[in-house]
Design an enzyme around this catalytic site. Structure first.
Site, mmCIF file in Angstrom:
data_model
loop_
_atom_site.group_PDB
_atom_site.id
_atom_site.type_symbol
_atom_site.label_atom_id
_atom_site.label_comp_id
_atom_site.label_asym_id
_atom_site.label_seq_id
_atom_site.Cartn_x
_atom_site.Cartn_y
_atom_site.Cartn_z
ATOM 1 N N ASP A 138 66.445 11.869 67.732
ATOM 2 C CA ASP A 138 65.917 12.146 66.840
ATOM 3 C C ASP A 138 64.491 11.511 66.562
ATOM 4 O OD1 ASP A 138 65.128 13.763 64.906
ATOM 5 O OD2 ASP A 138 65.374 12.228 62.948
ATOM 6 N N THR B 45 49.090 -8.666 40.199
ATOM 7 C CA THR B 45 49.015 -7.332 41.529
ATOM 8 C C THR B 45 50.006 -6.386 42.212
ATOM 9 O OG1 THR B 45 46.489 -8.498 41.145
ATOM 10 C CG2 THR B 45 47.533 -7.111 42.965
ATOM 11 N N ASP C 153 62.786 19.112 63.088
ATOM 12 C CA ASP C 153 63.764 18.069 62.366
ATOM 13 C C ASP C 153 64.227 18.373 60.679
ATOM 14 O OD1 ASP C 153 61.024 17.818 61.256
ATOM 15 O OD2 ASP C 153 60.909 15.992 60.462
#
Length: 255
Positions: A6, A185, A110
């Site tokens: 895949d 942050t 997919d």
């Protein structure tokens, strides 16, 4: 044994099925320029580590959303594994699900493969949330038809964009923060990314159900779906094998 490949935009999955179970899975970064010979060297080494040989592979099925990689994947199967692969999207290859969209040909291979994997395991109308390079929400009907969906940026793509577009924002790991309000942050970014995606997922699932009016089973799959387990209020099942289960079923339909 069956080799299922895949190829996604970010990673390529190689998985081997022994007739009863998936016995091993490997991932490699997707690179359209990587040749069949390069794949063969990498794959041969991993096979040997598990005690397998190329001659153990009796069949191959391939799904790709990167058309440039297909030539080399096909050559890997033909030249090195000595098998003729089943290619999703080739003329005459049965998929096992119908498509009810404006342009069925534009639906990614997919998404159809994953839809097939889901309808083999879950009953009723389905919403499949696949978290990869993009986050897709696919609606699949009880009578096994792909009916459309939503495509949003993937969570890793959003993290990278935030880092690259803002000079003072660092690259961060995706984790579930202890609190929504960050005290620095990094915590603030992690909260925005994680809880922002939970809000995206739950909000869009609710909008789908509101607009459609039917009852749905909601399934999460893809590389980072497990991060949302216990946080999303709408995802009922997490199943990382939907795509390769779909590839297995397509091989059974076409062998």
């Amino acid at each position: 044994m069956l080799l299922a490949i895949d190829t996604g935009n970010t990673n390529t999955l190689f998985a081997i099925h022994d007739g009863k179970d998936w016995v091993v899975e490997w991932r490699i970064a997707t690179d359209a320029a990587r040749t069949a010979d390069e794949y063969a060297v990498w794959f041969h080494q991993l096979m040997e580590m598990q005690g397998f040989k190329f001659t153990d592979i009796e069949a191959c099925v391939i799904s790709t959303v990167v058309p440039q990689s297909l030539f080399n994947m096909r050559n890997l199967a033909r030249r090195h594994l000595k098998v003729e692969p089943i290619i999703i999207g080739d003329e005459g290859v049965k998929i096992g699900v119908g498509v009810r969209t404006d342009n069925p040909k534009e639906v990614g291979a997919d998404r159809l493969v994953t839809a097939l994997g889901a309808v083999q395991k879950y009953k009723g109308n389905l919403i499949i949330i696949d978290s990869g390079t993009a986050t897709t929400f696919d609606v699949v009907s009880e009578d096994k038809h792909f009916e459309g969906g939503i495509i949003a940026p993937g969570i890793n793509l959003s993290v990278r964009a935030l880092h690259e577009a803002a000079a003072q924002l660092p690259r961060i790991a995706i984790v579930k923060p202890n609190k929504v309000i960050g005290k620095n942050t990094v915590e603030a970014m992690q909260s925005g990314i994680f809880w922002g995606y939970i809000g995206l997922i739950d909000g869009l699932v609710r909008k789908i159900i509101e607009e459609d009016g039917r009852d749905f089973t909601v399934i999460g799959t893809g590389g980072v779906a497990s991060l949302f387990q216990g946080a999303s209020e709408t995802i009922q099942h997490y199943d990382s094998n939907l795509t390769i289960d779909g590839l297995l079923e397509i091989w059974r339909l076409n062998k």
